[in-house]
Motif scaffolding. Structure first.
Motif, PDB file in Angstrom:
ATOM      1  N   SER A   1       9.434  95.949  52.679  1.00 33.80           N
ATOM      2  CA  SER A   1       8.456  94.869  52.539  1.00 33.80           C
ATOM      3  C   SER A   1       7.812  94.778  51.163  1.00 33.80           C
ATOM      4  N   VAL A   2       7.874  95.865  50.409  1.00 33.95           N
ATOM      5  CA  VAL A   2       7.187  95.843  49.123  1.00 33.95           C
ATOM      6  C   VAL A   2       8.126  96.129  47.957  1.00 33.95           C
ATOM      7  N   PHE A   3       8.714  97.316  47.946  1.00 40.63           N
ATOM      8  CA  PHE A   3       9.502  97.691  46.779  1.00 40.63           C
ATOM      9  C   PHE A   3      10.764  96.845  46.614  1.00 40.63           C
ATOM     10  N   SER A   4      11.249  96.277  47.716  1.00 39.06           N
ATOM     11  CA  SER A   4      12.401  95.381  47.588  1.00 39.06           C
ATOM     12  C   SER A   4      12.027  94.122  46.808  1.00 39.06           C
ATOM     13  N   LYS A   5      10.713  93.812  46.780  1.00 42.27           N
ATOM     14  CA  LYS A   5      10.247  92.634  46.041  1.00 42.27           C
ATOM     15  C   LYS A   5      10.443  92.796  44.537  1.00 42.27           C
ATOM     16  N   ILE A   6      10.542  94.036  44.103  1.00 35.25           N
ATOM     17  CA  ILE A   6      10.815  94.286  42.679  1.00 35.25           C
ATOM     18  C   ILE A   6      12.158  93.661  42.311  1.00 35.25           C
ATOM     19  N   THR A   7      13.130  93.852  43.187  1.00 40.04           N
ATOM     20  CA  THR A   7      14.455  93.290  42.949  1.00 40.04           C
ATOM     21  C   THR A   7      14.378  91.773  42.867  1.00 40.04           C
ATOM     22  N   HIS A   8      13.639  91.166  43.800  1.00 38.00           N
ATOM     23  CA  HIS A   8      13.522  89.706  43.808  1.00 38.00           C
ATOM     24  C   HIS A   8      12.797  89.196  42.562  1.00 38.00           C
ATOM     25  N   ALA A   9      11.859  90.012  42.061  1.00 34.41           N
ATOM     26  CA  ALA A   9      11.075  89.603  40.897  1.00 34.41           C
ATOM     27  C   ALA A   9      11.921  89.531  39.632  1.00 34.41           C
ATOM     28  N   ILE A  10      13.019  90.281  39.612  1.00 35.84           N
ATOM     29  CA  ILE A  10      13.819  90.326  38.380  1.00 35.84           C
ATOM     30  C   ILE A  10      15.173  89.628  38.512  1.00 35.84           C
ATOM     31  N   VAL A  11      15.455  89.105  39.713  1.00 36.20           N
ATOM     32  CA  VAL A  11      16.728  88.402  39.906  1.00 36.20           C
ATOM     33  C   VAL A  11      16.838  87.213  38.950  1.00 36.20           C
ATOM     34  N   GLY A  12      17.970  87.098  38.304  1.00 36.59           N
ATOM     35  CA  GLY A  12      18.233  85.966  37.423  1.00 36.59           C
ATOM     36  C   GLY A  12      17.642  86.100  36.036  1.00 36.59           C
ATOM     37  N   LYS A  13      16.964  87.222  35.768  1.00 35.57           N
ATOM     38  CA  LYS A  13      16.376  87.437  34.445  1.00 35.57           C
ATOM     39  C   LYS A  13      17.156  88.522  33.725  1.00 35.57           C
ATOM     40  N   SER A  14      17.462  88.265  32.489  1.00 30.63           N
ATOM     41  CA  SER A  14      18.350  89.177  31.762  1.00 30.63           C
ATOM     42  C   SER A  14      17.621  90.324  31.087  1.00 30.63           C
ATOM     43  N   LYS A  15      16.345  90.130  30.763  1.00 34.52           N
ATOM     44  CA  LYS A  15      15.636  91.211  30.071  1.00 34.52           C
ATOM     45  C   LYS A  15      14.195  91.300  30.551  1.00 34.52           C
ATOM     46  N   VAL A  16      13.598  92.455  30.260  1.00 38.23           N
ATOM     47  CA  VAL A  16      12.205  92.679  30.637  1.00 38.23           C
ATOM     48  C   VAL A  16      11.293  91.958  29.651  1.00 38.23           C
ATOM     49  N   ASP A  17      10.508  91.012  30.169  1.00 40.43           N
ATOM     50  CA  ASP A  17       9.537  90.312  29.326  1.00 40.43           C
ATOM     51  C   ASP A  17       8.187  90.321  30.032  1.00 40.43           C
ATOM     52  N   ASP A  18       7.220  89.611  29.487  1.00 43.65           N
ATOM     53  CA  ASP A  18       5.874  89.619  30.059  1.00 43.65           C
ATOM     54  C   ASP A  18       5.844  89.093  31.492  1.00 43.65           C
ATOM     55  N   THR A  19       6.677  88.107  31.770  1.00 43.90           N
ATOM     56  CA  THR A  19       6.717  87.542  33.122  1.00 43.90           C
ATOM     57  C   THR A  19       7.203  88.577  34.131  1.00 43.90           C
ATOM     58  N   VAL A  20       8.258  89.292  33.759  1.00 46.95           N
ATOM     59  CA  VAL A  20       8.800  90.326  34.642  1.00 46.95           C
ATOM     60  C   VAL A  20       7.757  91.418  34.870  1.00 46.95           C
ATOM     61  N   LEU A  21       7.077  91.820  33.799  1.00 47.46           N
ATOM     62  CA  LEU A  21       6.067  92.875  33.919  1.00 47.46           C
ATOM     63  C   LEU A  21       4.871  92.423  34.758  1.00 47.46           C
ATOM     64  N   ASP A  22       4.513  91.153  34.641  1.00 47.82           N
ATOM     65  CA  ASP A  22       3.428  90.612  35.466  1.00 47.82           C
ATOM     66  C   ASP A  22       3.811  90.642  36.946  1.00 47.82           C
ATOM     67  N   ASP A  23       5.058  90.262  37.219  1.00 48.77           N
ATOM     68  CA  ASP A  23       5.550  90.292  38.601  1.00 48.77           C
ATOM     69  C   ASP A  23       5.571  91.726  39.132  1.00 48.77           C
ATOM     70  N   LEU A  24       6.017  92.650  38.288  1.00 47.88           N
ATOM     71  CA  LEU A  24       6.079  94.059  38.670  1.00 47.88           C
ATOM     72  C   LEU A  24       4.675  94.604  38.954  1.00 47.88           C
ATOM     73  N   GLU A  25       3.738  94.222  38.113  1.00 48.22           N
ATOM     74  CA  GLU A  25       2.349  94.662  38.297  1.00 48.22           C
ATOM     75  C   GLU A  25       1.812  94.204  39.650  1.00 48.22           C
ATOM     76  N   GLU A  26       2.080  92.958  39.993  1.00 48.36           N
ATOM     77  CA  GLU A  26       1.619  92.407  41.270  1.00 48.36           C
ATOM     78  C   GLU A  26       2.226  93.159  42.453  1.00 48.36           C
ATOM     79  N   VAL A  27       3.515  93.456  42.356  1.00 51.06           N
ATOM     80  CA  VAL A  27       4.211  94.162  43.436  1.00 51.06           C
ATOM     81  C   VAL A  27       3.614  95.565  43.639  1.00 51.06           C
ATOM     82  N   LEU A  28       3.365  96.285  42.546  1.00 45.55           N
ATOM     83  CA  LEU A  28       2.826  97.637  42.645  1.00 45.55           C
ATOM     84  C   LEU A  28       1.417  97.637  43.238  1.00 45.55           C
ATOM     85  N   ILE A  29       0.602  96.678  42.832  1.00 39.17           N
ATOM     86  CA  ILE A  29      -0.755  96.593  43.376  1.00 39.17           C
ATOM     87  C   ILE A  29      -0.705  96.258  44.862  1.00 39.17           C
ATOM     88  N   MET A  30       0.200  95.370  45.243  1.00 37.33           N
ATOM     89  CA  MET A  30       0.365  95.015  46.659  1.00 37.33           C
ATOM     90  C   MET A  30       0.777  96.208  47.507  1.00 37.33           C
TER      91      MET A  30
END
Length: 317
Positions: free
Chosen positions: A25-54
């Motif tokens: 329910s939570v850590f799998s969302k990390i995968t969804h947050a980065i699907v279709g993105k080729s590199k780590v950028d601010d958007t990816v890190l923002d999504d990751l931050e939200e997932v970890l806090i959740m």
């Protein structure tokens, strides 16, 4: 044998099953947050931050993890999203290592202190008495002579529950009448343990948080009385926290660490929650080693906490 060579298939399956809700329910969302993105950028890190806090890792610990990943991504110039999961796993494992969490091979105690005295603290309802019973079972299975002390004398149910566990596991339980002085029970328990050459003594205590000063005074009194029997007791103060309560577990940890010197943590009920990230946050915020995790209701479902296995299970490896 490597450090994780003893981590058998059955234990891994229990761990994977116990952490499945957090993973799904939570850590799998990390995968969804980065699907279709080729590199780590601010958007990816923002999504990751939200997932970890959740996932109840906690804001401070989450920001620390994000900062470390940013630093590594910056040093490597270009980090793909496929590499992000590996980075995250490594940084969480490193964080657990830095916060005094050591991997033990099994349910063992120091041979230099016999009997080894564990004082168990925690609020009512977190699984404290059940954790004591399961610990007694695991220690006994490893050939150790165990004695339990029912020093939670303010709840009749707590004493009765511990007696049931003692009978179930086949270990003695020292108790007194309802409302007896908890320190007196601890004193009797240690004397009995010494007389019977016990290897491990586990003392249950009252789980009341109505007043921090009263709690502090009561736990201090129990400690002082135990020292009259065994000068260096207790050798360990184990705080039991209910992982399913998420941020409330942080608050309980704050209260108990202020009231007494907690040296180890047991985090229970991880099988029934998606808040398994609380293990990471509590370890980081309080710098106290997580020693045991509860992964189910079965008598054998308490496991020694192992950093790499825990992190790998969350990330599906």
């Amino acid at each position: 044998m490597g450090i994780f060579g003893f981590f058998n298939k059955e234990k891994k399956e229990t761990l994977d099953k116990g952490l499945s809700k957090t993973k799904e329910s939570v850590f799998s969302k990390i995968t969804h947050a980065i699907v279709g993105k080729s590199k780590v950028d601010d958007t990816v890190l923002d999504d990751l931050e939200e997932v970890l806090i959740m996932s109840d890792v906690g804001v401070e610990t989450t920001l620390k993890i994000i900062k470390r990943i940013e630093k590594r991504a910056s040093a490597d110039k270009y980090v793909t999203t496929n590499e992000l999961t590996k980075l995250l796993r490594e940084e969480i494992a490193a964080l657990l290592t830095e916060n005094n969490t050591q991997d033990m091979e099994d349910f063992t105690v120091s041979e230099s202190a016999r009997p080894y005295v564990i004082m168990v603290v925690g609020v009512n309802g977190v699984g404290k008495t059940t954790t004591i019973g399961k610990l007694a079972y695991q220690f006994k299975n490893n050939g150790l002579n165990v004695c339990l002390g029912a020093a939670d004398t303010f709840r009749a149910a707590a004493v009765e529950q511990l007696v049931v566990w003692g009978e179930r596991v086949g270990v003695p339980v020292v108790k007194q009448k309802m409302g007896a002085d908890p320190a007196s029970v601890a004193f009797d328990t240690l004397n009995s343990a010494k007389a019977n050459k016990a290897d491990v003594v586990i003392i249950d205590t009252a789980g009341r948080l109505h007043n921090k000063i009263n709690l502090m005074n009561e736990l201090t009194k129990i400690k002082n009385v135990m020292k009259k029997v065994i000068p260096d007791a207790p050798h360990e103060v184990l705080l039991v926290l209910d992982g399913s309560t998420g941020q409330n577990a942080f608050e309980q940890a704050k209260q108990f660490t202020a009231a007494t010197e907690v040296s180890a943590l047991a985090i229970t009920k991880l099988d029934g929650t998606a808040k398994g990230g609380v293990v990471i946050g509590i370890s980081d915020q309080f710098h106290i080693p997580v020693k045991y995790i509860g992964l189910g209701e079965g008598i054998g479902d308490l496991q020694v906490f192992r950093r790499a296995e825990f992190v790998n299970s969350l990330f599906g490896e």
